[in-house]
Design a protein around this motif. Sequence first.
Motif, short mmCIF file in Angstrom:
data_model
loop_
_atom_site.label_atom_id
_atom_site.label_comp_id
_atom_site.label_asym_id
_atom_site.label_seq_id
_atom_site.Cartn_x
_atom_site.Cartn_y
_atom_site.Cartn_z
N ASN A 385 0.86 -1.19 0.00
CA ASN A 385 0.00 0.00 0.00
C ASN A 385 0.90 1.23 0.00
N SER A 387 0.39 4.43 -0.18
CA SER A 387 0.06 5.59 0.66
C SER A 387 0.59 5.40 2.08
N GLN A 388 0.58 4.15 2.56
CA GLN A 388 0.96 3.88 3.95
C GLN A 388 2.46 4.01 4.20
N SER A 391 3.03 7.38 5.67
CA SER A 391 2.17 7.72 6.79
C SER A 391 2.84 7.40 8.13
N SER A 396 -1.17 3.07 11.07
CA SER A 396 -0.92 2.80 9.65
C SER A 396 -0.29 1.42 9.47
N PRO A 472 -5.28 3.57 -1.92
CA PRO A 472 -4.74 4.64 -1.06
C PRO A 472 -5.67 4.96 0.10
N ILE A 475 -4.03 10.06 4.91
CA ILE A 475 -2.85 10.16 5.80
C ILE A 475 -2.99 11.43 6.63
N VAL A 478 1.95 13.03 7.35
CA VAL A 478 2.78 12.64 6.20
C VAL A 478 4.25 12.72 6.61
N HIS B 20 0.11 12.83 -2.86
CA HIS B 20 -1.20 12.18 -2.95
C HIS B 20 -1.55 11.89 -4.41
N VAL B 23 0.66 8.91 -5.58
CA VAL B 23 0.23 7.66 -4.95
C VAL B 23 -1.03 7.15 -5.65
N SER B 27 -1.03 3.67 -7.70
CA SER B 27 -1.87 2.61 -7.13
C SER B 27 -2.93 2.16 -8.14
#
Lengths: 480, 61
Positions: A385, A387-388, A391, A396, A472, A475, A478, B20, B23, B27
């Motif tokens: 993942n 986005s994590q 984070s 998370s 995603p 968050i 960040v 963002h 990502v 993704s």
Amino acid sequence: MSGELQARIREEAVVGRLPLLREEREYSMRSLMSTGFAYAVATWCFLIGGYSAKYVGAVQGVATLVAGCVVGVTLSAIAAALACNRYGLEQIDFTKTCFGQRGARLILIFYYINQVGWSGIILVMSALALQNVLGPEGLGWTLPAHTTNIVVLANVIIAYAIVVRGVHVLNVWNAVVTPGLVIVCALLFYAIFSQHSWSHLASLPPIEPTDDRLLNYALSFEFGLGAGFSWWPGIGFLARNTDTQRNAFYPQVLTMGLAMGVICCSGLFAGLLFKVDDPSRWMMMVGGKWFGMAALLLILIANISASSIMMYTAGLGMRHVPLFRDMHWNLLLVIAFVPVLAYVVWPDLLYQKGQAFLTYNATMYAPISGLLLVDYFWLRKQRVNLSQIFSDDRGSHYWFWGGFNWLAVICLGLGYAIYLYLYDPVNVVAHDWFRWLTASAPATVIPMLIYFGLSRAFTSAERGGYGADTAPLPIARVNL
Amino acid sequence: MRGASMAGQEFKEALQAELHRRVGVLSAEGDAAFGHFDERDWAVVVVLFLAVPILLIWWLA
């Protein structure tokens, strides 16, 4: 968004931590082969070949160096190259998926030690090269005491000045240095094989072997593995900038593994012929005084260039630490360079420990590579993942336990313990099993198996993000 | 590098917005966009890059 802002964000993507989009990537198979070869033709190849010449002859040396480099780079690259390529990630960011948000900083320490250690060693090598050009074997000058210290200091200052001016200077510099090193390598092989037959080379005894033939062989293989594992910090930097998975992996194995192993053999052959393992000495013996002086001057330039690149990436890596995240680049580099000054104070002592440092790289990166392989392929099935990774929220995916995946950290410690139990690189003391297994192989495989079992038992989608959705997530904090 | 001439806060906000966006793009992209590293590749890795070198070392020992 203003043009200036866009330009700076683009720079953050290329040399910073923003994930790199597919259309922004510069390397294809061909260009990565070219860049990888430029990396592989590095002056430490001459040193590594010389270390092997101390223990084994030409036949065993060629086999152990080439095989060791290929196996070491393969294990280093397989997880890091494919993951960094798929997600456009910088390498330390990728390690967060296995070691946790804070645990990755432990890996950063090893990463930093690797960059500082190799930088220091090759800067001393440069100083010795310059001394040989100017000294009795070269131009015949009488050099004052502490020349090595002064030249190493000068090299450090030049490297700092280059890094401060930015990576673009290095690109121009490397456009000259890399072809020069290719020519030197070709001339070295030519000079060796035009004067000596293969059967003669194969009959030469090693420089200072131990009484145990199998131990000598295992040591040389360990040097090859160490050389291969030494590339671990550089894998992601290239892979994230490459268009496809295959193109991110194969060129790195073929250049930084296979080609590097072959180039290391020039140091091996020269070491066996002239009974010295230090390239700053045997360069003058191989092709005569003028060839030697030209080659050493090129090595001087190449080493400053290579150490500048390593310190540049070390500086970028330090950006992961909150203390350094917003620090001015020039000040950050001053801090990054401080440990290199140890090589100014004790150049000879630390240069002589280069062999130990080479195997220390295997100590560091063999277990890390194995754990990343298990985590990314076996446990995560190549699903991360993205986005994590950015984070710092307490819940998370990659926060694990307090920011650390203790299972990975414990297995990493176990890997080091196994390595050091089997082989002490500082004092060159080996356990009997080392003769059959080396130290890198058990230090890679045993932690892998234990980590797999522990992770299946103690991690989940909530703790570690194993099997969780990869869409995603929002968050709050960040960590960019 | 960062934040010398530009207001630090503005830069940070732009950086986070860009993160963002990136990502989201990465993704959403399928694995096929980056080419498949399939069973044949794994066979090459295991046989050519691991087994053959190790067997060579074992044979010469």
